[in-house]
Design a protein around this motif. Structure first.
Motif, short mmCIF file in Angstrom:
data_model
loop_
_atom_site.label_atom_id
_atom_site.label_comp_id
_atom_site.label_asym_id
_atom_site.label_seq_id
_atom_site.Cartn_x
_atom_site.Cartn_y
_atom_site.Cartn_z
N LYS A 13 0.84 -1.22 0.00
CA LYS A 13 0.00 0.00 0.00
C LYS A 13 0.86 1.26 0.00
CE LYS A 13 -4.05 -2.13 2.10
NZ LYS A 13 -4.85 -2.31 3.33
N LEU A 16 1.97 1.70 -3.48
CA LEU A 16 0.84 2.22 -4.25
C LEU A 16 0.67 3.72 -4.00
CD1 LEU A 16 -1.56 1.65 -6.14
CD2 LEU A 16 -2.91 1.13 -4.10
N ASP A 17 0.76 4.14 -2.73
CA ASP A 17 0.69 5.57 -2.39
C ASP A 17 1.74 6.35 -3.17
OD1 ASP A 17 -1.22 4.90 -0.46
OD2 ASP A 17 0.18 5.02 1.22
N ALA A 19 3.26 5.48 -6.04
CA ALA A 19 2.92 5.52 -7.47
C ALA A 19 1.86 6.59 -7.74
CB ALA A 19 2.42 4.15 -7.93
N ARG A 20 0.88 6.69 -6.86
CA ARG A 20 -0.18 7.70 -7.04
C ARG A 20 0.37 9.11 -6.88
NH1 ARG A 20 -4.80 4.46 -3.60
NH2 ARG A 20 -5.53 3.17 -5.33
N LYS A 21 1.21 9.32 -5.86
CA LYS A 21 1.76 10.66 -5.61
C LYS A 21 2.54 11.17 -6.82
CE LYS A 21 5.12 13.22 -2.81
NZ LYS A 21 4.50 14.51 -2.82
N LYS A 23 2.21 10.17 -9.88
CA LYS A 23 1.43 9.97 -11.12
C LYS A 23 2.03 8.89 -12.02
CE LYS A 23 -0.41 14.69 -11.12
NZ LYS A 23 -0.32 14.83 -9.71
N LYS A 26 -1.15 3.04 -13.33
CA LYS A 26 -2.21 2.53 -12.46
C LYS A 26 -1.91 1.07 -12.16
CE LYS A 26 -5.85 5.74 -13.67
NZ LYS A 26 -7.22 5.94 -14.12
N THR A 28 -2.27 -2.15 -8.88
CA THR A 28 -3.06 -2.58 -7.73
C THR A 28 -2.14 -3.09 -6.63
OG1 THR A 28 -3.23 -4.85 -8.54
CG2 THR A 28 -4.96 -3.30 -9.24
N THR A 73 7.27 5.97 -12.12
CA THR A 73 7.55 7.08 -11.21
C THR A 73 9.02 7.45 -11.35
OG1 THR A 73 8.17 5.66 -9.37
CG2 THR A 73 5.84 6.23 -9.56
#
Length: 199
Positions: A13, A16-17, A19-21, A23, A26, A28, A73
Motif C-alpha cells: 500500500k 501504491l501511495d 505511485a499515485r503521488k 502519477k 495505475k 493494484t 515514477t
C-alpha cells in the motif's frame, strides 16, 4: 512456538501511495505484493542477499514490477524516501519491534537497484558514463593516455558481481569506463565470493 505474520500488505500500500503521488502507472496492491515482499525480506532477514536476489530476478524476468521505474515514477532518492515515509505512516509491523524510516529507505534503495539491474534498466556502462561526466578534463586526458595494461581486482564478494545491489560493482564500472575512453586498458575482475585477497 509463536509464528509472526509479516505485513507485506502495508508495504504494498505504501508503494501504491508512492505511485499515485508521482502519477505513475495505475497498479493494484495485488500486483505490488512481490515488490513489497522483496522489501520485507530485506527488512526482516539477516541473509537477505541469498533470499532476495532470486526473488527480484524472477520478478524482473516475468515482468512483475520490482522497482520504481517499472511503476512509471521517478526512480530517485525522493521517491524512495516517500515510500519509506509511507511505510512508517502506515505503521508497518514486521518481526522486529521497531523500524525506522532510514531502515525502510535502505531496504527500498537496495530492492530498487536490484530491480533496475535485473530488468536491464541500469547497467555498469550507465554508471561509467555518469562517472566520466564527473571527472575534470585533465583526469579524462590522463585516463585516455594510459599505456596498454591490465588492472586486476582480487578479493571476496565485494569484487564478485553476485552481491552488488547497485547496477554494478566498481571493477565492472571501471571496465566499462575504459571500454569507452581507452580500450588499451583491460580490467579483470578476479573476485571470488567468500575469498579474501590473500587466498
Amino acid at each position: 512456538m509463536t509464528v509472526k505474520i509479516l505485513d507485506t500488505e502495508t508495504i504494498a500500500k505504501a508503494i501504491l501511495d508512492t505511485a499515485r503521488k508521482y502519477k505513475g502507472k495505475k497498479v493494484t496492491v495485488k500486483i505490488l505484493r512481490p515488490f513489497a515482499r522483496c522489501v520485507e525480506i530485506t527488512l526482516n532477514n539477516d541473509r537477505d542477499v541469498a533470499d532476495t536476489i532470486p526473488a527480484v530476478r524472477f520478478c524482473a524476468e516475468v515482468n512483475i514490477p520490482v522497482c520504481f521505474a517499472h511503476l512509471g515514477t521517478p526512480h530517485n532518492q525522493e521517491t524512495i524516501a516517500y515510500a519509506a515515509k509511507r511505510c512508517m505512516e502506515r505503521k508497518y509491523k514486521g518481526k522486529e519491534t521497531v523500524f525506522s524510516e532510514k531502515i525502510f529507505h535502505l531496504a527500498f534503495s537496495k530492492i530498487n537497484m536490484w530491480g533496475e539491474k535485473y530488468s536491464g534498466l541500469g547497467t555498469p556502462r550507465m554508471l561509467a558514463i555518469e562517472l566520466l561526466k564527473t571527472l575534470d578534463k585533465d583526469s579524462v586526458k590522463k585516463l585516455k593516455n594510459m599505456k596498454k595494461q591490465k588492472i586486476v581486482f582480487i578479493g571476496d564478494s565485494l569484487m564478485a558481481r553476485l552481491h552488488w545491489s547497485a547496477w554494478g560493482g566498481y571493477p565492472d564500472i571501471l571496465s566499462e569506463m575504459f571500454k569507452i575512453i581507452n580500450n588499451k586498458v583491460l580490467v579483470v575482475n578476479a573476485g571470488i565470493g567468500g575469498q579474501t585477497s590473500w587466498q
